[in-house]
Design a protein around this motif. Structure first.
Motif, PDB file in Angstrom:
ATOM      1  N   GLU A 115      -2.263   7.435  -0.312  1.00  0.00           N
ATOM      2  CA  GLU A 115      -0.946   7.447   0.321  1.00  0.00           C
ATOM      3  C   GLU A 115       0.042   8.269  -0.512  1.00  0.00           C
ATOM      4  O   GLU A 115       0.886   8.979   0.027  1.00  0.00           O
ATOM      5  N   SER A 116      -0.090   8.149  -1.846  1.00  0.00           N
ATOM      6  CA  SER A 116       0.823   8.865  -2.729  1.00  0.00           C
ATOM      7  C   SER A 116       0.709  10.373  -2.559  1.00  0.00           C
ATOM      8  O   SER A 116       1.654  11.108  -2.801  1.00  0.00           O
ATOM      9  N   LEU A 117      -0.498  10.831  -2.183  1.00  0.00           N
ATOM     10  CA  LEU A 117      -0.692  12.274  -2.025  1.00  0.00           C
ATOM     11  C   LEU A 117       0.156  12.812  -0.872  1.00  0.00           C
ATOM     12  O   LEU A 117       0.393  14.012  -0.776  1.00  0.00           O
ATOM     13  N   VAL A 134      -6.377   3.304  -1.961  1.00  0.00           N
ATOM     14  CA  VAL A 134      -5.556   3.619  -0.796  1.00  0.00           C
ATOM     15  C   VAL A 134      -4.148   4.021  -1.239  1.00  0.00           C
ATOM     16  O   VAL A 134      -3.576   4.994  -0.732  1.00  0.00           O
ATOM     17  N   ARG A 135      -3.593   3.279  -2.218  1.00  0.00           N
ATOM     18  CA  ARG A 135      -2.252   3.615  -2.698  1.00  0.00           C
ATOM     19  C   ARG A 135      -2.209   5.048  -3.213  1.00  0.00           C
ATOM     20  O   ARG A 135      -1.263   5.787  -2.970  1.00  0.00           O
ATOM     21  N   PHE A 136      -3.272   5.440  -3.962  1.00  0.00           N
ATOM     22  CA  PHE A 136      -3.286   6.808  -4.475  1.00  0.00           C
ATOM     23  C   PHE A 136      -3.333   7.809  -3.316  1.00  0.00           C
ATOM     24  O   PHE A 136      -2.614   8.809  -3.325  1.00  0.00           O
ATOM     25  N   HIS A 156      -3.806  -1.061   9.068  1.00  0.00           N
ATOM     26  CA  HIS A 156      -2.599  -0.459   9.623  1.00  0.00           C
ATOM     27  C   HIS A 156      -2.286   0.896   9.014  1.00  0.00           C
ATOM     28  O   HIS A 156      -1.440   1.625   9.516  1.00  0.00           O
ATOM     29  N   ARG A 157      -2.928   1.230   7.922  1.00  0.00           N
ATOM     30  CA  ARG A 157      -2.677   2.532   7.288  1.00  0.00           C
ATOM     31  C   ARG A 157      -3.661   3.604   7.739  1.00  0.00           C
ATOM     32  O   ARG A 157      -3.448   4.792   7.510  1.00  0.00           O
ATOM     33  N   LEU A 212      -7.425  -1.255  -2.830  1.00  0.00           N
ATOM     34  CA  LEU A 212      -5.997  -1.079  -2.553  1.00  0.00           C
ATOM     35  C   LEU A 212      -5.426   0.039  -3.417  1.00  0.00           C
ATOM     36  O   LEU A 212      -4.621   0.851  -2.953  1.00  0.00           O
ATOM     37  N   LEU A 248       0.830  -1.212   0.000  1.00  0.00           N
ATOM     38  CA  LEU A 248       0.000   0.000   0.000  1.00  0.00           C
ATOM     39  C   LEU A 248       0.861   1.258   0.000  1.00  0.00           C
ATOM     40  O   LEU A 248       0.369   2.351   0.266  1.00  0.00           O
ATOM     41  N   ARG A 249       2.162   1.110  -0.303  1.00  0.00           N
ATOM     42  CA  ARG A 249       3.010   2.295  -0.300  1.00  0.00           C
ATOM     43  C   ARG A 249       2.617   3.239  -1.450  1.00  0.00           C
ATOM     44  O   ARG A 249       2.204   2.790  -2.519  1.00  0.00           O
ATOM     45  N   GLY A 250       2.767   4.506  -1.202  1.00  0.00           N
ATOM     46  CA  GLY A 250       2.462   5.483  -2.251  1.00  0.00           C
ATOM     47  C   GLY A 250       3.510   5.449  -3.354  1.00  0.00           C
ATOM     48  O   GLY A 250       4.615   4.968  -3.149  1.00  0.00           O
ATOM     49  N   HIS A 251       3.107   5.925  -4.547  1.00  0.00           N
ATOM     50  CA  HIS A 251       4.030   6.053  -5.672  1.00  0.00           C
ATOM     51  C   HIS A 251       4.311   7.531  -5.863  1.00  0.00           C
ATOM     52  O   HIS A 251       3.735   8.387  -5.196  1.00  0.00           O
TER      53      HIS A 251
END
Lengths: 649, 649
Positions: free
Chosen positions: B532-534, B528-530, B563-564, B525, A506-509
């Protein structure tokens, strides 16, 4: 993370719309679902009116076929009586069969459920397709027959037949969107009025018959042109299958058990027995009297001819016409209870669009109700609201579903026969308990299945060229469609499944933010403010389909926004707007694999739909293409045109 | 900022679609626009076929009105000749008037432009509304008349009249979407074929007439029921106005000057003179011969009656029918050149939707062409493809636009009269130079305006109840609509204007990011990844319309994403999805005014439109509501279902 919504005490109030509430009532909360059940007295009109009302056209449709045997003349009409007696025999077998189903499936034992539990997925979908087809036809046929009663009483309304049909269908749609309880109450009166008027008609008719005062019908012209001079076996079979439309709807109660008050099965079985008794007596009674008054298939319905001859054209005649129309409308209403219920079941199993399982603000399956109304209206338009043209398509589905349902019951009795004396198997919706009479009960269901199968085949063959081919082709096509839908849902669920995922990444890009700039105005400033708010680098791009406009845009950008970032103009001599953006994104992604591209669009929102149409609205065009690209995200920054003529951003 | 797109050398290639290219050809770049001009020989069929083809129905429509005066019998038909002579007189005046317009407006002098330059905005919009209405009617009337020729030659095709009309309209639409040059080439042959066949018909007819061998028509039954026994003035006026449909289309060339090769005005004027000469001669010729063979209004067209009588029912007869049909199709094509051009002009001025100014991949105004095709098809459907029912609506608009255009020219000559001998005023599209003959030329235009006005009024009054009322009401309604559109564009431009802005505030605000979670799966997912990317805090919200599903979603969230960040479930017992989100946003905004709310939606994108329909697609619902909220931005995170059954995110 900021303050959570719970700390803010968000309470979801119902959404209120004045017009919608006026039509369908105020929203009901989900917890109210269980309370929407009905008493036997109300259940009879709701679930049995389909079956009962069939007498309004079944006798007439028998005569209409017999009339084709012109040479034999009116003598052929005498055969209507033995035909009806055979049909009533069939009714008795079906009633006994279905009583067993009702007790075996207290939570609802429609053909779909019984076939699914005992025969498997494919027969269940066949039953579902057959029933849905017939529910739609029930609405069309019943409404068309109801309007035929109106135009018999008031011939000057004949030109507006289709319009009246459509108005009635949509009136019923609104009633049903309010929910089944209110529908039941609204519909009970008319059905009992019909039963009372029919009793009066039959009693008066038979009193006149035994006292020799029953007349014959006058002023009526047969509207059937004979096609043969001998009564062929084919014609007899067609007459029989036309008459079998009287039996459509006898299964309705077995579908609707959950709507009954406790004890559900007992109440449903009692209601079913009442219904079949009334149906059998009135059907034979009307057929006998119709023969005696020498009724013929004509523009005027047979019921109208009967009432006119027995009551005379006075208040009682008009009361009978009103009652018949009313009960036929109730019959259509049966489908408004069953179609949404069955389609929600099939949708829940993944064979129909999932939206059909959504309950609307009044807890009814709104999408199913609307779909039924639209399809039935289409049939009315296609067949010009003519009962006789719709009849050949009708009832095949019903008898096919009878066959599968009773066959399913036979399989179930075989399972019961293998149980140990103290064994009990709990299964979804049914409980298998040892039963020493399993062989007798199984035989009843087996006989029901066999007779239903015979009727289905007779129907399909004898009426194939008259229109039954439509249904014969439609049902397998629907089954094919259901399985296509099912496959799609299964594939999607598998594709989206997290089953084999333990610790998802789930890490950001990295993100590249691209502002698409069409013009520079107040709205553009909002677009830029949002990009600035993101707190990361961004680029602005203008697609130059018109070089003069591109130059103007660049100048204005430099004047107002230039100090925050440069505007890049990509020339597009072929006036293609989306292509250059796509190419730009591909280049970014090639250089930095895995990067998220956030395309930020500006969108003017006007105060009404028609002014919205006056703007370029290229947004949907961009989204349509960009949504098919991986790792591309589209952000809409709206700026509102206010009614006072300002843009508030 | 990263690398700019220029450094990446983005080249905007044309977007290619195999089917579209097969139909309309490969894309043309904007620089090709100037080359799409045509020679006189090609211009005649493109711009004059409307006027020339009118002879196919004008004589017949005169007879159809005269036939209503039953008592006078066939004698009334003799009046068709003086009526046509008057109409040809009118044609001469209009031709002289329009020649002056062509020289005054070398870049195109349609009624709209001339009225706008000289009379002002409102008269220009009236002219625009009148012309657009008539362009649509030209397509419907010409195609219906063309198909009437076909059904005259082959009566068994009569039941398919409407279908043939529609097929022809859409065939022409495709041809015109390819562009005007190819259209010209494709359409030149048939028009010259018609002119040749008409010349042959007239020469043979008059040769037979002078040699006494001209017969009278046989086997034809008049299909008009007389309504009076005396020829009233009203009927005469109606016959005259029906005949005036022969003059529709004479203005086409003045609209189309830019399409001519240089010297544009001279070439256009020459073409116009040719056209009027041919039109006048054939119209009178046909009317005279029709009278001599005693042609009557019937299911068979008058042209067909003439050709059958003069040529006999042999190859020449069928050639004539084919030629007439073909030229009528060309006539409809005139509107396919003019309607898009005029609507683009009006749209450029802000009186019609701006999309009409967009040139398609082939440089034509695709939206205008499609709009014309749709509206003309509707008229065909509404009037069942019957020329006589369409005629009363037709030509009012044309004569109204003639009136305004010629009146504009009169005003222009008055301006010329006031110039000093050496003064020259350059104005958009026209140059005012001193002219010692201004008074004579002004008189010609004045006479043109006066006569056109008289014809307009005669038309509106004498045919008001036959259908002209539709046009009489439609034109002002359209003008009203045009001004509504104009007001909207003006208001929007003012609202978006940066005129009074010196140093706009472009600083970023705070952002609250809200993830709307429907379910937890692979797509979630990506959402969520997007987020997190912000690189900023975000919250996740699930609207719990179904409490079992809400519980399941929470569990899966905790398992895979917990966990996020936490998932907040907002209960929605009334199953309303949007309301709770709206309330949450309002609370955020109340606490932190000016904050941007970024609502991040997940959206499954399937491989086909029908599978897309199978998913909830609540996205549009959310967007519709959220786009009306201030400082709310909606971000779509897509996850694609691939054809191989995987989700690639």
């Amino acid at each position: 993370m900021g303050v959570t919504p719970e700390e803010r005490q968000v309470v979801a109030e119902p959404e209120r719309h004045a017009i919608r509430e006026l039509l369908v009532g105020r929203p009901l909360d989900s917890a109210s679902a269980a309370h929407q059940t009905i008493r036997k007295f109300v259940a009879l009109p709701v679930f049995a009116s389909d079956a009962l009302s069939s007498v309004a056209y079944a006798t007439e449709e028998i005569l209409r076929v017999l009339a084709l045997a012109g040479g034999v003349g009116l003598a052929a009409f005498s055969l209507s009586i033995p035909i009806s007696v055979i049909i009533v025999g069939l009714l008795i077998v079906l009633t006994l069969s279905y009583r067993q189903t009702i007790f075996a499936y207290p939570s609802g034992g429609g053909a779909y459920i019984v076939a699914r539990d005992n025969l498997g997925e494919s027969p269940a979908q066949v039953a579902g397709a057959a029933l849905l087809t017939d529910y739609i036809l029930t609405v069309s046929v019943s409404i068309a027959a109801g309007v035929a009663q109106i135009t018999s009483a008031f011939p000057m309304l004949t030109p507006f037949r289709v319009e009246i049909c459509l108005a009635l269908i949509w009136l019923m749609t609104v009633v049903n969107l309010r929910g089944v309880k209110e529908s039941g109450a609204a519909f009970a009166g008319p059905t009992y009025f019909f039963l009372g008027m029919t009793a009066l008609l039959l009693l008066t008719g038979f009193w006149q018959l035994t006292h020799g005062s029953l007349g014959t019908v006058t002023d009526v012209r047969m509207n059937v042109i004979p096609i043969t001079s001998t009564l062929t076996i084919l014609l007899l079979l067609r007459a029989f299958s036309s008459g079998c439309t009287a039996l459509t709807g006898v299964e309705a109660i077995s579908n609707g058990i959950p709507a009954f008050k406790e004890p559900k099965s007992r109440n449903a079985a009692t209601t079913m027995a009442f219904m079949s008794g009334i149906l059998g007596v009135t059907f034979i009674g009307i057929t006998v009297l119709a023969r005696r008054i020498q009724a013929v298939p004509a523009d005027e319905t047979v019921i109208s001819q009967l009432a006119r001859t027995i009551f005379g054209r006075g208040p009682l005649y008009f009361a009978m016409a009103a009652a018949t129309t009313a009960v036929l409308i109730m019959a259509a209403n049966t489908s408004f209870a069953d179609f949404p219920r069955l389609s929600a079941l099939q949708a829940g199993d993944g064979f129909l669009p999932r939206q059909l399982t959504n309950r609307g603000s009044r807890l009814v399956f709104s999408w199913g109700i609307l779909a039924l109304a639209i399809l039935a209206s289409l049939l009315i338009l296609l067949f010009n609201g003519d009962v006789s043209r719709l009849i050949p398509l009708y009832a095949i589905g019903v008898f096919l579903s009878f066959t599968l349902s009773q066959l399913g019951m036979v399989i179930r009795w075989r399972k019961v026969s293998r149980l140990r004396p103290d064994e009990e198997i709990q299964s979804k919706g049914t409980v298998l308990r040892p039963d020493r009479w399993w062989w007798a009960k199984g035989t009843v269901n087996g006989l029901g299945a066999l007779l239903s199968l015979v009727v289905t085949l007779v129907f399909a063959f004898s009426k194939f060229t008259e229109g039954a081919w439509v249904t014969v082709l439609l049902i397998p096509s629907l089954v094919w469609l259901f399985f296509r839908i099912h496959k799609h849902y299964r594939d999607t669920a598998r594709a989206l499944s997290l089953e084999k995922v333990c610790d998802p990444d789930l890490r950001g890009h990295a993100i590249e933010t691209i502002l698409l700039i069409d013009n520079v105005h107040r709205g553009t400033l909002q677009q830029v403010r949002f990009a600035e708010s993101l707190g990361r680098p961004w680029i602005a791009v203008h697609i130059g389909a018109d070089s003069a406009k591109a130059e103007r845009t660049r100048e204005r950008w430099n004047q107002f926004v230039g100090h925050r970032g440069e505007l890049t103009v990509i020339e597009s001599p072929y006036r293609n707007l989306v292509g250059p953006v796509q190419q730009l994104i591909k280049q970014f992604q090639a250089e930095n694999p895995g990067v998220f591209i956030n395309v930020v669009l500006g969108q003017l929102v006007t105060t009404s739909w028609w002014t919205q149409l006056l703007h370029q609205n290229t947004g949907p065009l961009f989204k349509f293409t960009l949504q098919r690209m991986h790792n591309v995200v589209v952000t809409d920054v709206h700026y509102l045109l206010e009614p006072d003529g300002t843009v508030d951003v």
